[in-house]
Motif scaffolding. Structure first.
Motif, PDB file in Angstrom:
ATOM      1  N   UNK A 167      -7.772  -4.635 -16.333  1.00 41.19           N
ATOM      2  CA  UNK A 167      -6.660  -4.669 -17.008  1.00 41.19           C
ATOM      3  C   UNK A 167      -5.443  -4.587 -16.295  1.00 41.19           C
ATOM      4  N   UNK A 168      -5.294  -3.861 -15.106  1.00 37.90           N
ATOM      5  CA  UNK A 168      -4.057  -3.814 -14.050  1.00 37.90           C
ATOM      6  C   UNK A 168      -3.934  -5.068 -13.550  1.00 37.90           C
ATOM      7  N   UNK A 169      -4.526  -6.027 -13.630  1.00 37.39           N
ATOM      8  CA  UNK A 169      -4.344  -7.095 -12.556  1.00 37.39           C
ATOM      9  C   UNK A 169      -3.040  -7.711 -12.659  1.00 37.39           C
ATOM     10  N   UNK A 170      -2.421  -7.818 -13.757  1.00 32.62           N
ATOM     11  CA  UNK A 170      -1.191  -8.524 -13.778  1.00 32.62           C
ATOM     12  C   UNK A 170       0.175  -7.478 -13.015  1.00 32.62           C
ATOM     13  N   UNK A 171       0.032  -6.223 -12.988  1.00 34.76           N
ATOM     14  CA  UNK A 171       0.993  -5.397 -12.322  1.00 34.76           C
ATOM     15  C   UNK A 171       0.386  -5.371 -10.643  1.00 34.76           C
ATOM     16  N   UNK A 172      -0.517  -6.052 -10.178  1.00 37.79           N
ATOM     17  CA  UNK A 172      -1.079  -5.835  -8.661  1.00 37.79           C
ATOM     18  C   UNK A 172      -0.306  -6.649  -7.886  1.00 37.79           C
ATOM     19  N   UNK A 173      -0.679  -6.732  -6.630  1.00 39.59           N
ATOM     20  CA  UNK A 173      -0.329  -7.748  -5.598  1.00 39.59           C
ATOM     21  C   UNK A 173      -1.068  -8.631  -5.217  1.00 39.59           C
ATOM     22  N   UNK A 184     -10.473 -20.338  -7.311  1.00 40.37           N
ATOM     23  CA  UNK A 184     -10.059 -19.426  -8.374  1.00 40.37           C
ATOM     24  C   UNK A 184      -9.595 -18.057  -7.897  1.00 40.37           C
ATOM     25  N   UNK A 185      -8.342 -18.089  -7.125  1.00 38.84           N
ATOM     26  CA  UNK A 185      -8.183 -16.683  -6.512  1.00 38.84           C
ATOM     27  C   UNK A 185      -7.498 -15.890  -7.656  1.00 38.84           C
ATOM     28  N   UNK A 186      -6.719 -16.530  -8.505  1.00 36.67           N
ATOM     29  CA  UNK A 186      -6.144 -15.501  -9.642  1.00 36.67           C
ATOM     30  C   UNK A 186      -7.194 -14.917 -10.468  1.00 36.67           C
ATOM     31  N   UNK A 187      -8.093 -15.624 -10.954  1.00 39.86           N
ATOM     32  CA  UNK A 187      -9.538 -15.061 -11.538  1.00 39.86           C
ATOM     33  C   UNK A 187      -9.852 -14.089 -10.765  1.00 39.86           C
ATOM     34  N   UNK A 188      -9.991 -14.116  -9.439  1.00 42.61           N
ATOM     35  CA  UNK A 188     -10.813 -13.265  -8.578  1.00 42.61           C
ATOM     36  C   UNK A 188     -10.096 -11.945  -8.702  1.00 42.61           C
ATOM     37  N   UNK A 189      -9.007 -12.007  -8.749  1.00 39.46           N
ATOM     38  CA  UNK A 189      -7.926 -10.742  -8.771  1.00 39.46           C
ATOM     39  C   UNK A 189      -8.168 -10.160 -10.045  1.00 39.46           C
ATOM     40  N   UNK A 190      -8.150 -10.939 -11.092  1.00 40.72           N
ATOM     41  CA  UNK A 190      -8.292 -10.359 -12.616  1.00 40.72           C
ATOM     42  C   UNK A 190      -9.687  -9.581 -12.589  1.00 40.72           C
ATOM     43  N   UNK A 191     -10.700 -10.470 -12.086  1.00 43.57           N
ATOM     44  CA  UNK A 191     -12.225  -9.733 -12.241  1.00 43.57           C
ATOM     45  C   UNK A 191     -12.190  -8.430 -11.534  1.00 43.57           C
ATOM     46  N   UNK A 192     -11.535  -8.346 -10.272  1.00 43.39           N
ATOM     47  CA  UNK A 192     -11.627  -7.006  -9.305  1.00 43.39           C
ATOM     48  C   UNK A 192     -10.784  -5.845  -9.949  1.00 43.39           C
ATOM     49  N   UNK A 193      -9.777  -6.266 -10.376  1.00 41.90           N
ATOM     50  CA  UNK A 193      -8.732  -5.151 -10.750  1.00 41.90           C
ATOM     51  C   UNK A 193      -8.839  -4.915 -12.224  1.00 41.90           C
ATOM     52  N   UNK A 237       0.785  -1.274  -0.002  1.00 43.44           N
ATOM     53  CA  UNK A 237      -0.021   0.000   0.072  1.00 43.44           C
ATOM     54  C   UNK A 237       0.781   1.365   0.047  1.00 43.44           C
ATOM     55  N   UNK A 238       1.885   0.994   0.776  1.00 42.50           N
ATOM     56  CA  UNK A 238       3.073   2.179   0.839  1.00 42.50           C
ATOM     57  C   UNK A 238       3.570   2.824  -0.566  1.00 42.50           C
ATOM     58  N   UNK A 239       3.615   1.680  -1.378  1.00 45.41           N
ATOM     59  CA  UNK A 239       4.229   1.653  -2.725  1.00 45.41           C
ATOM     60  C   UNK A 239       3.371   2.015  -3.802  1.00 45.41           C
ATOM     61  N   UNK A 240       1.966   2.164  -3.484  1.00 41.85           N
ATOM     62  CA  UNK A 240       0.921   2.655  -4.486  1.00 41.85           C
ATOM     63  C   UNK A 240       0.288   1.523  -5.089  1.00 41.85           C
ATOM     64  N   UNK A 241       0.678   0.437  -4.589  1.00 45.00           N
ATOM     65  CA  UNK A 241       0.138  -0.841  -5.412  1.00 45.00           C
ATOM     66  C   UNK A 241      -1.504  -1.155  -5.320  1.00 45.00           C
ATOM     67  N   UNK A 242      -2.100  -1.650  -6.044  1.00 43.86           N
ATOM     68  CA  UNK A 242      -3.502  -2.328  -5.910  1.00 43.86           C
ATOM     69  C   UNK A 242      -3.254  -3.766  -5.674  1.00 43.86           C
ATOM     70  N   UNK A 243      -4.214  -4.477  -5.192  1.00 46.82           N
ATOM     71  CA  UNK A 243      -3.924  -5.843  -4.885  1.00 46.82           C
ATOM     72  C   UNK A 243      -4.899  -6.511  -4.296  1.00 46.82           C
ATOM     73  N   UNK A 244      -4.884  -7.781  -3.964  1.00 43.82           N
ATOM     74  CA  UNK A 244      -5.843  -8.802  -3.460  1.00 43.82           C
ATOM     75  C   UNK A 244      -5.399  -9.231  -2.241  1.00 43.82           C
ATOM     76  N   UNK A 245      -5.935  -9.338  -1.142  1.00 44.52           N
ATOM     77  CA  UNK A 245      -5.541  -9.876  -0.049  1.00 44.52           C
ATOM     78  C   UNK A 245      -6.236 -11.213   0.206  1.00 44.52           C
TER      79      UNK A 245
END
Length: 807
Positions: A201-207, A190-199, A27-35
């Motif tokens: 086009x930018x999901x691959x650069x996310x945490x 399908x946690x990876x797909x969950x991240x893609x749906x949430x974020x 978060x301090x680095x300005x990233x988006x992501x899925x926990x």
């Protein structure tokens, strides 16, 4: 580690987990992501302190004002829990960070104040966010927004409410391209797909941050004293109620989960009858109870004054009840993820052990206890299937934009294409949605009420205040049968039941609701006026929505445990069920994991064909229709069909021919699609599905608060539209969507095709026992469930079982 987190954790005497530190760093680095983290391990604070640190470093030193963080949750109760948890930090550390709450319960004056002087953070729901998007000048509210957090994303993702979240995020990212988005999710397949749906086009650069915490869960099956007295069929489980009273007594506090609201009502009354001194120490919680009652139960759980709460999925999610140390699941949870989610309600804090008891409702269900333990150990967690191309939600969203500031077609088309749900939508399909909101599509142009949106100077907007009001009242993707308020004669609101239930009652009839016996006095508008009664008898309301099938992972685990039982593996549940398995082997056959058992049994009712794929009720419903259709191609047959999660039955008044070659052909995968279309009345299923779609899309207005349209009128109106589209507009997007949802979610076509493929490689075993077998009896009992009340059904089943045991 963030400075404020360090201070607060030290103040609390806690030590952060590594995953919390990872989140703060990202978060301090300005990233988006899925926990991805188990419940009860501090995932809220893993995100929250990163948000606060950003605020203190950036916002507090600038002149930026307004909303800083939007925290979206799926439940109002969870919203209040998040509000308490986050406010606690601000209060403890004396931070200049106000947190507000906005849900359907928020007063109009408070909503106006929030718009005039917004808090730094707002805890809300998907529907409330869309209501904010329906306000004039909504962009000004969100222009300084820095963070959006989606709590319990796994729960939202598998529903149309998740689509609402996707669309809202697309708008918010358009307003502020630097917006940081974080999701919080329990473990799903399908946690990876969950991240893609949430974020997007930018999901691959996310945490993607996973909490590597070994959450200890103890799973124990409650067994009857003897198997011979335990029913072969049933769904309530009351026979074992006496077994849980010592568990409740020995625990600080217990949650007893049932799968339906009517089952919860029955269990609550039954426990009080067994142990009257539980009065005042036991409560009831489900979604149809009034907000005041549910709040009281939740607060009493927090304070630790309740010994037990009988509940449904209304308490599935992450509300923190620390006094709860035990969970009991009544009947099959139908899924591994749901079972573990409920287990996590106990020991809901770091390092604590979750303890859950599984209470089977009939003999064969005992094996599910072993299957659940195996699936949990092997990490067989179900995926959540996302909705795609939900045109009803898109049409609603377009009107939302038109109600607020209006929209231009091209930018909005590009915006919705950034979402996972609508990335495959063509421009022609988008234009068809536009046509729906300006004139009701190609078929409804002659009716003014469907001319909701007008085009002025390239801007689509709503100019009629009445249309705008009706739309705001209809925002959302939760569709239920029309609900009737249950009120006491003095005016106190208790909760709500479905209109279809109340319509079967007449004044003077009694029913159980909210843990008490009520007498119906009168029906006034959409209110059932009642008074308390001392009667001991009354019927229990039934609600739609309790029809859940076994998940694919749980059916796989169940077949595996049957194989182990056949091989003689020792396990508590398998050892207990040995007499049942021996009886099944004696009368018929115990199938291996790579075998399919068919039983042909003659009774006075006719010729029964029982088939045991162990694939779940929804899959069996479709399979039974296909097998019946394929048999019908040999010679004319009339079948009645029954099914449960373990198998299905075809009953005919004439002999059903079976030989190895014919049976193998019945389960082949060639021409499966054509046979599905020919054998299943998908038109009628789609007609029922269309009613919900029409409501979400705004074709059918469901009424004003307190003056909802009656169910039969909604059905008639939506049915009329369905017929018009079917006859004259076969390419209508909403019509196509109805069929697609039937195939994808109701018939589970993908699972059914996989089942046929699996069975086509198996050895098929045919037996002709002289009487019903332990496997056949529960399916046979499903027919009687439609004909008798619960009491009569139990008596009837016991008589039939006794007769079988004599044979």
């Amino acid at each position: 580690m963030s400075k404020i987190a360090e201070d607060w954790f030290e103040f609390k005497g806690w030590k952060p987990y590594p995953f919390q530190r990872q989140c703060w760093k990202a978060l301090a680095a300005g990233s988006s992501g899925l926990l991805n983290a188990p419940t009860g391990c501090g995932k809220t604070y893993a995100i929250w302190f990163g948000v606060l640190e950003h605020f203190l470093r950036h916002r507090a030193t600038t002149k930026k004002k307004g909303l800083h963080c939007l925290w979206i949750t799926p439940l109002r109760a969870l919203s209040k829990e998040i509000l308490l948890a986050t406010t606690r930090v601000s209060d403890d550390l004396d931070l200049p960070y106000e947190i507000g709450l906005r849900t359907g319960d928020t007063a109009a004056a408070e909503r106006a104040r929030q718009k005039r002087k917004p808090p730094e953070a707002l805890v809300t729901t998907p529907e409330s966010v869309h209501l904010m998007l329906a306000q004039k000048g909504y962009a000004d509210q969100f222009k300084n927004l820095e963070f959006v957090v989606i709590d319990e994303w796994h729960e939202l993702m598998g529903s149309k409410r998740g689509v609402l979240v996707e669309l809202a995020l697309a708008v918010l990212k358009h307003i502020n391209p630097a917006l940081k988005i974080w999701g919080i999710s329990a473990t799903i397949g399908n946690i990876e797909e969950a991240r893609e749906i949430l974020l997007g086009a930018q999901w691959q650069q996310s945490a993607l941050i996973r909490a590597r915490i070994a959450k200890k869960t103890l799973i124990e099956t409650i067994l009857p004293d003897t198997l011979d007295k335990f029913p072969w069929a049933g769904h309530l489980g009351l026979k074992l109620a006496g077994k849980i009273l010592p568990i409740i007594d020995q625990s600080n506090s217990t949650l007893l989960f049932t799968n339906t609201r009517s089952q919860a009502e029955i269990w609550y009354q039954h426990l009080l009858q067994l142990q009257p001194d539980l009065a005042g120490q036991i409560a009831l919680h489900h979604g149809s109870l009034g907000e005041e009652i549910r709040q009281w139960v939740e607060e009493a759980l927090h304070r630790g004054v309740l010994k037990a709460v009988v509940c449904t999925s209304s308490l599935d999610l992450g509300v923190d009840f620390r006094p709860v140390d035990t969970v009991i699941q009544v009947g099959s949870p139908k899924g591994v993820a749901r079972f573990l989610q409920r287990a996590g309600r106990s020991g809901h804090h770091p390092g604590a052990t979750s303890r859950i008891y599984f209470l089977p409702t009939h003999s064969l269900e005992i094996l599910e206890g072993a299957a659940l333990r195996y699936a949990a150990k092997e990490g067989k967690i179900e995926s959540r299937i996302p909705y795609i191309r939900s045109f009803d939600v898109l049409i609603q969203f377009l009107v939302t934009l038109a109600v607020s500031d209006g929209f231009k077609a091209e930018p909005v088309y590009e915006l919705i294409r950034q979402t996972y749900c609508y990335r495959s939508v063509t421009r022609a399909e988008f234009d068809a949605c536009i046509l729906m909101i300006i004139q009701g599509g190609r078929m409804l142009e002659a009716y003014d009420e469907f001319h909701k949106v007008v085009l002025e100077d390239g801007l689509y907007k709503v100019t009629d205040k009445r249309i705008a009001l009706r739309h705001r009242l209809s925002i959302g993707a939760i569709v239920n049968d029309v609900m009737m308020q249950v009120k006491m004669l003095g005016g106190k609101y208790i909760g709500s039941v479905e209109e279809s239930f109340i319509s079967r009652l007449k004044p003077g009839d009694h029913f159980w609701f909210a843990g008490r016996n009520l007498e119906l006095v009168m029906v006034k508008h959409l209110q059932a006026i009642v008074r308390s009664s001392n009667k001991k008898k009354g019927i229990v309301p039934s609600w739609m929505g309790g029809r859940l099938p076994l998940s694919s992972y749980l059916t796989e685990a169940l077949r595996h445990k049957l194989q182990e039982a056949r091989m003689g593996k020792r396990e508590r549940e398998i050892d207990f069920l040995q007499p049942l398995f021996a009886e099944q082997e004696k009368r018929s056959y115990m199938p291996a994991e790579n075998e399919l058992l068919l039983e042909k049994i003659q009774t006075k009712e006719g010729c029964h064909l029982f088939v045991y794929p162990f694939e779940g009720k929804f899959v069996h419903e479709g399979m039974a229709a296909i097998i019946a259709y394929r048999l019908g191609k040999i010679r004319p047959f009339s079948f009645s069909i029954a099914m449960n999660d373990y198998g299905f039955e075809l009953l005919s008044d004439q002999d059903i021919p079976l030989d190895a070659a014919l049976v193998q052909d019945l389960f082949n995968t060639t021409e499966l699609s054509a046979d599905i279309t020919a054998s299943i009345n998908t038109t009628e299923m789609a007609r029922k599905k269309f009613r919900d779609i029409a409501g979400i899309a705004g074709l059918v207005f469901q009424g004003y608060p307190g003056r909802q349209v009656k169910t039969r009128h909604l059905q008639a109106n939506s049915g009329l539209f369905f017929k018009v589209f079917e006859d004259y507009d076969a390419d209508n997007l909403l019509l196509r969507q109805a069929y697609e949802e039937v195939f994808d979610f109701q018939l589970e076509i993908v699972r059914m095709r996989a089942a046929f493929t699996r069975i086509s490689t198996h050895r098929i075993v045919i037996r002709e026992p002289g009487t019903l077998t332990p496997f056949a009896f529960p399916i046979f009992a499903e027919v009687f469930r439609e004909k008798f009340s619960n009491e009569s059904l139990e008596d009837r089943m016991n008589k039939i079982k006794a007769q079988l045991e004599k044979l």
